[in-house]
Design a protein around this motif. Structure first.
Motif, PDB file in Angstrom:
ATOM      1  N   VAL A 174      17.659 -28.472 -39.612  1.00 57.20           N
ATOM      2  CA  VAL A 174      16.558 -28.492 -40.519  1.00 57.20           C
ATOM      3  C   VAL A 174      16.790 -28.134 -42.156  1.00 57.20           C
ATOM      4  N   LEU A 175      17.689 -27.499 -42.313  1.00 56.51           N
ATOM      5  CA  LEU A 175      18.215 -27.227 -43.535  1.00 56.51           C
ATOM      6  C   LEU A 175      18.827 -28.268 -44.124  1.00 56.51           C
ATOM      7  N   ARG A 176      19.689 -29.154 -43.396  1.00 56.67           N
ATOM      8  CA  ARG A 176      20.596 -30.365 -43.721  1.00 56.67           C
ATOM      9  C   ARG A 176      19.428 -31.618 -44.175  1.00 56.67           C
ATOM     10  N   LEU A 177      18.401 -31.509 -43.192  1.00 59.83           N
ATOM     11  CA  LEU A 177      17.089 -32.648 -43.473  1.00 59.83           C
ATOM     12  C   LEU A 177      16.516 -32.529 -44.896  1.00 59.83           C
ATOM     13  N   SER A 178      16.318 -31.211 -45.185  1.00 64.10           N
ATOM     14  CA  SER A 178      15.674 -30.600 -45.997  1.00 64.10           C
ATOM     15  C   SER A 178      16.417 -31.012 -47.233  1.00 64.10           C
ATOM     16  N   MET A 179      17.538 -30.783 -47.227  1.00 63.84           N
ATOM     17  CA  MET A 179      18.670 -31.217 -48.568  1.00 63.84           C
ATOM     18  C   MET A 179      18.652 -32.498 -48.757  1.00 63.84           C
ATOM     19  N   TRP A 180      18.653 -33.223 -47.636  1.00 61.61           N
ATOM     20  CA  TRP A 180      18.697 -34.755 -47.957  1.00 61.61           C
ATOM     21  C   TRP A 180      17.427 -35.083 -48.600  1.00 61.61           C
ATOM     22  N   ALA A 181      16.241 -34.744 -48.197  1.00 57.89           N
ATOM     23  CA  ALA A 181      15.040 -34.961 -48.665  1.00 57.89           C
ATOM     24  C   ALA A 181      15.061 -34.613 -50.370  1.00 57.89           C
ATOM     25  N   GLN A 182      15.380 -33.636 -50.628  1.00 55.50           N
ATOM     26  CA  GLN A 182      15.613 -33.241 -51.959  1.00 55.50           C
ATOM     27  C   GLN A 182      16.347 -34.500 -52.813  1.00 55.50           C
ATOM     28  N   LEU A 183      17.520 -34.920 -52.352  1.00 55.71           N
ATOM     29  CA  LEU A 183      18.349 -35.738 -53.034  1.00 55.71           C
ATOM     30  C   LEU A 183      17.917 -37.035 -52.874  1.00 55.71           C
ATOM     31  N   GLU A 184      17.184 -37.517 -51.730  1.00 56.00           N
ATOM     32  CA  GLU A 184      16.908 -39.087 -51.654  1.00 56.00           C
ATOM     33  C   GLU A 184      15.435 -39.237 -51.624  1.00 56.00           C
ATOM     34  N   LEU A 202      10.892 -38.225 -32.980  1.00 59.55           N
ATOM     35  CA  LEU A 202      11.109 -37.041 -33.923  1.00 59.55           C
ATOM     36  C   LEU A 202      12.575 -36.267 -33.869  1.00 59.55           C
ATOM     37  N   ALA A 203      12.775 -36.048 -32.628  1.00 54.47           N
ATOM     38  CA  ALA A 203      14.019 -35.165 -32.448  1.00 54.47           C
ATOM     39  C   ALA A 203      15.117 -36.098 -32.717  1.00 54.47           C
ATOM     40  N   ALA A 204      15.100 -37.267 -32.231  1.00 54.76           N
ATOM     41  CA  ALA A 204      16.427 -38.254 -32.603  1.00 54.76           C
ATOM     42  C   ALA A 204      16.332 -38.307 -34.100  1.00 54.76           C
ATOM     43  N   ALA A 205      15.303 -38.767 -34.887  1.00 53.01           N
ATOM     44  CA  ALA A 205      15.286 -38.864 -36.321  1.00 53.01           C
ATOM     45  C   ALA A 205      15.754 -37.726 -37.081  1.00 53.01           C
ATOM     46  N   THR A 206      15.513 -36.627 -36.458  1.00 47.19           N
ATOM     47  CA  THR A 206      15.749 -35.205 -37.400  1.00 47.19           C
ATOM     48  C   THR A 206      17.261 -34.900 -37.266  1.00 47.19           C
ATOM     49  N   ALA A 207      18.009 -35.457 -36.167  1.00 47.98           N
ATOM     50  CA  ALA A 207      19.179 -35.426 -35.954  1.00 47.98           C
ATOM     51  C   ALA A 207      19.903 -36.532 -36.701  1.00 47.98           C
ATOM     52  N   GLU A 208      19.567 -37.613 -36.613  1.00 55.10           N
ATOM     53  CA  GLU A 208      20.063 -38.745 -37.420  1.00 55.10           C
ATOM     54  C   GLU A 208      20.076 -38.436 -38.824  1.00 55.10           C
ATOM     55  N   PHE A 209      18.915 -38.127 -39.612  1.00 61.12           N
ATOM     56  CA  PHE A 209      18.684 -38.042 -40.850  1.00 61.12           C
ATOM     57  C   PHE A 209      19.292 -36.710 -41.333  1.00 61.12           C
ATOM     58  N   ALA A 210      19.409 -35.557 -40.492  1.00 65.23           N
ATOM     59  CA  ALA A 210      20.211 -34.391 -41.060  1.00 65.23           C
ATOM     60  C   ALA A 210      21.677 -34.931 -40.924  1.00 65.23           C
ATOM     61  N   ALA A 211      22.390 -35.772 -40.219  1.00 65.13           N
ATOM     62  CA  ALA A 211      23.726 -36.144 -40.142  1.00 65.13           C
ATOM     63  C   ALA A 211      24.008 -37.515 -41.356  1.00 65.13           C
ATOM     64  N   HIS A 212      23.098 -38.247 -41.366  1.00 67.80           N
ATOM     65  CA  HIS A 212      23.532 -39.372 -42.372  1.00 67.80           C
ATOM     66  C   HIS A 212      22.542 -39.509 -43.546  1.00 67.80           C
ATOM     67  N   GLY A 213      21.385 -38.663 -43.749  1.00 70.73           N
ATOM     68  CA  GLY A 213      20.466 -38.927 -44.784  1.00 70.73           C
ATOM     69  C   GLY A 213      19.685 -40.050 -44.595  1.00 70.73           C
ATOM     70  N   PHE A 214      18.586 -40.242 -45.768  1.00 69.70           N
ATOM     71  CA  PHE A 214      17.662 -41.388 -45.592  1.00 69.70           C
ATOM     72  C   PHE A 214      18.418 -42.666 -45.572  1.00 69.70           C
ATOM     73  N   ALA A 215      19.200 -42.816 -46.623  1.00 72.52           N
ATOM     74  CA  ALA A 215      19.973 -43.976 -46.717  1.00 72.52           C
ATOM     75  C   ALA A 215      20.769 -44.425 -45.615  1.00 72.52           C
ATOM     76  N   GLY A 216      21.741 -43.551 -45.291  1.00 71.05           N
ATOM     77  CA  GLY A 216      22.471 -43.759 -44.231  1.00 71.05           C
ATOM     78  C   GLY A 216      22.069 -43.660 -42.748  1.00 71.05           C
ATOM     79  N   GLY A 217      20.712 -42.994 -42.476  1.00 69.58           N
ATOM     80  CA  GLY A 217      20.189 -42.949 -41.192  1.00 69.58           C
ATOM     81  C   GLY A 217      19.672 -44.491 -40.870  1.00 69.58           C
ATOM     82  N   ARG A 218      19.963 -44.804 -39.575  1.00 72.31           N
ATOM     83  CA  ARG A 218      19.405 -46.188 -38.919  1.00 72.31           C
ATOM     84  C   ARG A 218      18.481 -45.898 -37.713  1.00 72.31           C
ATOM     85  N   VAL A 219      17.458 -46.541 -37.974  1.00 67.29           N
ATOM     86  CA  VAL A 219      16.484 -46.933 -37.271  1.00 67.29           C
ATOM     87  C   VAL A 219      16.760 -47.122 -35.637  1.00 67.29           C
ATOM     88  N   GLU A 220      17.824 -48.277 -35.679  1.00 62.80           N
ATOM     89  CA  GLU A 220      18.236 -48.643 -34.536  1.00 62.80           C
ATOM     90  C   GLU A 220      18.850 -47.342 -33.456  1.00 62.80           C
TER      91      GLU A 220
END
Length: 186
Positions: free
Chosen positions: A94-104, A13-31
């Motif tokens: 947290v805020l960046r992740l929330s903004m990506w969620a609203q967009l994607e 979850l911590a890694a996912a938060t950082a990854e998705f906050a930086a790259h969004g859902f589309a740009g985030g990489r599970v690997e």
């Protein structure tokens, strides 16, 4: 060595938060998330069912933690606005992740309604006409998040690094704006 499933989930979850906050859902990489969490993609799918489940879990966890760390203070809404400002200064992901969620993934932002409903009920007694409790919450969030959401082209006009005194002055302006909004109503 026995595996600690809860610790693994927390790392993911911590890694996912950082990854998705930086790259969004589309740009985030599970690997990348698996590597950062010292886990593997198979575990992510086992725990979260896939990328969308992981994104939604990271968002829900981030918003839950914020709700726990910064509960509304109906008797001091201006001070609470300062607390929200402080939280976003400490945890900008947290805020960046929330903004990506609203967009994607706007469907992912529907889940925290319970959190917002609880906050609205908590401040309902402090809100008075013509502003509803929802209006008060929206205003507080808008003011408290303004510097974190402003374009870097604007906030970066001052070429000097932001000093602690400037952050403190911004926080004071957030608190003052909410105080005036609450006390200067018609």
């Amino acid at each position: 060595m026995a595996r600690d499933a809860e610790a693994t989930r927390e790392r993911i979850l911590a890694a996912a938060t950082a990854e998705f906050a930086a790259h969004g859902f589309a740009g985030g990489r599970v690997e990348r998330i698996a590597t950062q969490a010292q886990s593997n993609v198979r575990m992510i799918y086992a725990y979260y069912g896939g990328k969308s489940g992981l994104f939604d879990a990271a968002l829900a966890d981030a918003l839950r933690r914020m709700a726990e760390n910064v509960p509304p203070r109906p008797d001091d809404l201006a001070g609470w606005a300062g607390d929200v400002f402080d939280h976003h200064q400490r945890f900008p992901d947290v805020l960046r992740l929330s903004m990506w969620a609203q967009l994607e993934r706007p469907e992912a932002t529907a889940e925290p309604r319970e959190i917002y409903r609880d906050k609205t009920l908590a401040v309902a007694t402090a809100a008075a006409q013509p502003l509803s409790a929802v209006d008060v919450l929206v205003f507080i969030y808008a003011i408290a998040q303004a510097w974190q959401l402003s374009p870097e082209g604007l906030t970066g006009l001052d070429a000097n690094p932001i000093r602690d005194e400037e952050i403190a002055a911004r926080r004071r302006s957030v608190v003052t704006a909410v105080e005036r909004m609450l006390h200067d109503r018609p």
